[in-house]
Design a protein around this motif. Structure first.
Motif, PDB file in Angstrom:
ATOM      1  N   ALA A   1      54.618  46.288  62.498  1.00 36.56           N
ATOM      2  CA  ALA A   1      53.840  45.997  64.036  1.00 36.56           C
ATOM      3  C   ALA A   1      53.235  47.472  64.599  1.00 36.56           C
ATOM      4  O   ALA A   1      52.265  46.860  65.511  1.00 36.56           O
ATOM      5  CB  ALA A   1      55.791  46.309  65.152  1.00 36.56           C
ATOM      6  N   ALA A   2      53.093  48.527  63.977  1.00 34.61           N
ATOM      7  CA  ALA A   2      52.312  49.481  64.221  1.00 34.61           C
ATOM      8  C   ALA A   2      50.900  49.344  64.085  1.00 34.61           C
ATOM      9  O   ALA A   2      49.781  49.642  64.730  1.00 34.61           O
ATOM     10  CB  ALA A   2      52.909  50.916  63.642  1.00 34.61           C
TER      11      ALA A   2
ATOM     12  N   VAL B   1      45.347  47.191  64.644  1.00 38.20           N
ATOM     13  CA  VAL B   1      44.504  46.814  65.122  1.00 38.20           C
ATOM     14  C   VAL B   1      44.216  45.971  66.039  1.00 38.20           C
ATOM     15  O   VAL B   1      42.488  45.458  66.962  1.00 38.20           O
ATOM     16  CB  VAL B   1      44.586  45.333  63.948  1.00 38.20           C
ATOM     17  CG1 VAL B   1      43.881  44.391  63.648  1.00 38.20           C
ATOM     18  CG2 VAL B   1      44.472  46.309  62.191  1.00 38.20           C
ATOM     19  N   THR B   2      45.188  45.233  67.433  1.00 36.88           N
ATOM     20  CA  THR B   2      44.742  44.597  68.670  1.00 36.88           C
ATOM     21  C   THR B   2      44.270  45.495  69.766  1.00 36.88           C
ATOM     22  O   THR B   2      42.711  45.311  70.273  1.00 36.88           O
ATOM     23  CB  THR B   2      45.576  44.314  68.933  1.00 36.88           C
ATOM     24  OG1 THR B   2      47.108  43.504  68.045  1.00 36.88           O
ATOM     25  CG2 THR B   2      46.350  43.613  69.980  1.00 36.88           C
ATOM     26  N   PHE B   3      44.298  46.614  69.311  1.00 36.73           N
ATOM     27  CA  PHE B   3      43.898  47.375  70.076  1.00 36.73           C
ATOM     28  C   PHE B   3      42.059  48.258  69.792  1.00 36.73           C
ATOM     29  O   PHE B   3      41.281  48.404  71.209  1.00 36.73           O
ATOM     30  CB  PHE B   3      44.421  49.440  70.082  1.00 36.73           C
ATOM     31  CG  PHE B   3      44.289  50.130  70.813  1.00 36.73           C
ATOM     32  CD1 PHE B   3      44.319  50.341  72.598  1.00 36.73           C
ATOM     33  CD2 PHE B   3      43.251  51.604  70.492  1.00 36.73           C
ATOM     34  CE1 PHE B   3      43.796  51.244  73.514  1.00 36.73           C
ATOM     35  CE2 PHE B   3      42.872  52.726  71.711  1.00 36.73           C
ATOM     36  CZ  PHE B   3      43.209  52.248  73.151  1.00 36.73           C
ATOM     37  N   ALA B   4      42.016  48.555  68.437  1.00 38.17           N
ATOM     38  CA  ALA B   4      40.773  48.209  68.061  1.00 38.17           C
ATOM     39  C   ALA B   4      39.839  46.837  69.073  1.00 38.17           C
ATOM     40  O   ALA B   4      38.940  47.234  68.638  1.00 38.17           O
ATOM     41  CB  ALA B   4      40.385  48.714  66.289  1.00 38.17           C
ATOM     42  N   ALA B   5      40.250  46.328  69.108  1.00 37.22           N
ATOM     43  CA  ALA B   5      39.345  44.437  68.856  1.00 37.22           C
ATOM     44  C   ALA B   5      38.722  44.844  70.021  1.00 37.22           C
ATOM     45  O   ALA B   5      38.440  44.454  70.873  1.00 37.22           O
ATOM     46  CB  ALA B   5      40.545  43.588  68.366  1.00 37.22           C
TER      47      ALA B   5
ATOM     48  N   PHE C   1      62.339  49.584  58.910  1.00 31.53           N
ATOM     49  CA  PHE C   1      60.783  50.484  58.569  1.00 31.53           C
ATOM     50  C   PHE C   1      59.738  50.186  58.341  1.00 31.53           C
ATOM     51  O   PHE C   1      57.673  50.523  59.150  1.00 31.53           O
ATOM     52  CB  PHE C   1      60.881  52.176  58.313  1.00 31.53           C
ATOM     53  CG  PHE C   1      61.666  53.082  58.579  1.00 31.53           C
ATOM     54  CD1 PHE C   1      61.819  53.458  59.788  1.00 31.53           C
ATOM     55  CD2 PHE C   1      63.213  53.539  58.561  1.00 31.53           C
ATOM     56  CE1 PHE C   1      62.253  54.680  60.456  1.00 31.53           C
ATOM     57  CE2 PHE C   1      63.729  54.759  58.776  1.00 31.53           C
ATOM     58  CZ  PHE C   1      63.482  55.175  59.938  1.00 31.53           C
ATOM     59  N   SER C   2      59.624  49.141  57.047  1.00 29.59           N
ATOM     60  CA  SER C   2      58.067  48.119  56.742  1.00 29.59           C
ATOM     61  C   SER C   2      58.549  47.881  58.006  1.00 29.59           C
ATOM     62  O   SER C   2      56.851  47.725  58.370  1.00 29.59           O
ATOM     63  CB  SER C   2      58.516  47.534  56.159  1.00 29.59           C
ATOM     64  OG  SER C   2      58.749  48.665  54.709  1.00 29.59           O
TER      65      SER C   2
END
Length: 126
Positions: free
Chosen positions: A53-54, A59-63, A47-48
């Motif tokens: 990964a999420a 962060v990648t999506f926001a960038a 789960f960690s």
């Protein structure tokens, strides 16, 4: 008689007392009670990793969204500049196509204007 009794008691005394054998230390394996079981460790690790990964995906999506918005704003600015330039050119076309100007250029070129009524031609539909 008391001396004989004392001797007999002294000799009998070791027989009455059992010899103490040296104590052996016995090591007993004590199962330590763990706070987290191995199965729980695996689940927590899984789960960690999913959460990490999420977070990386977010962060990648926001960038990428930021870059896309920045490019969109740059294009919007470029469109606005081009619209201003087009309006300026449209005004310049209207200024250069005035009949008085055309008559002046024709006279300067040596042409004679026969009719005093010069009108601007309408655009031809294509």
């Amino acid at each position: 008689m008391s001396a004989e009794r004392a001797r007999s008691w002294q000799q009998g005394s070791p027989a009455q007392r059992p010899q103490q054998q040296p104590k052996r230390q016995v090591k007993v394996k004590v199962h330590k009670k763990t706070w987290i079981t191995p199965g729980e460790k695996i689940l927590y690790t899984f789960f960690s990793l999913v959460i990490l990964a999420a977070a990386a995906y977010f962060v990648t999506f926001a960038a990428s969204t930021y870059n896309l918005n920045r490019d969109l704003e740059a294009l919007d600015t470029e469109i606005n500049h081009q619209q201003v330039a087009n309006k300026d050119l449209t005004y310049e076309v209207k200024e250069l196509s005035k009949p008085e100007r055309i008559i002046d250029i024709a006279r300067d070129a040596g042409l004679k204007v026969q009719s005093a009524k010069v009108k601007e031609a309408n655009k031809v539909s294509e």
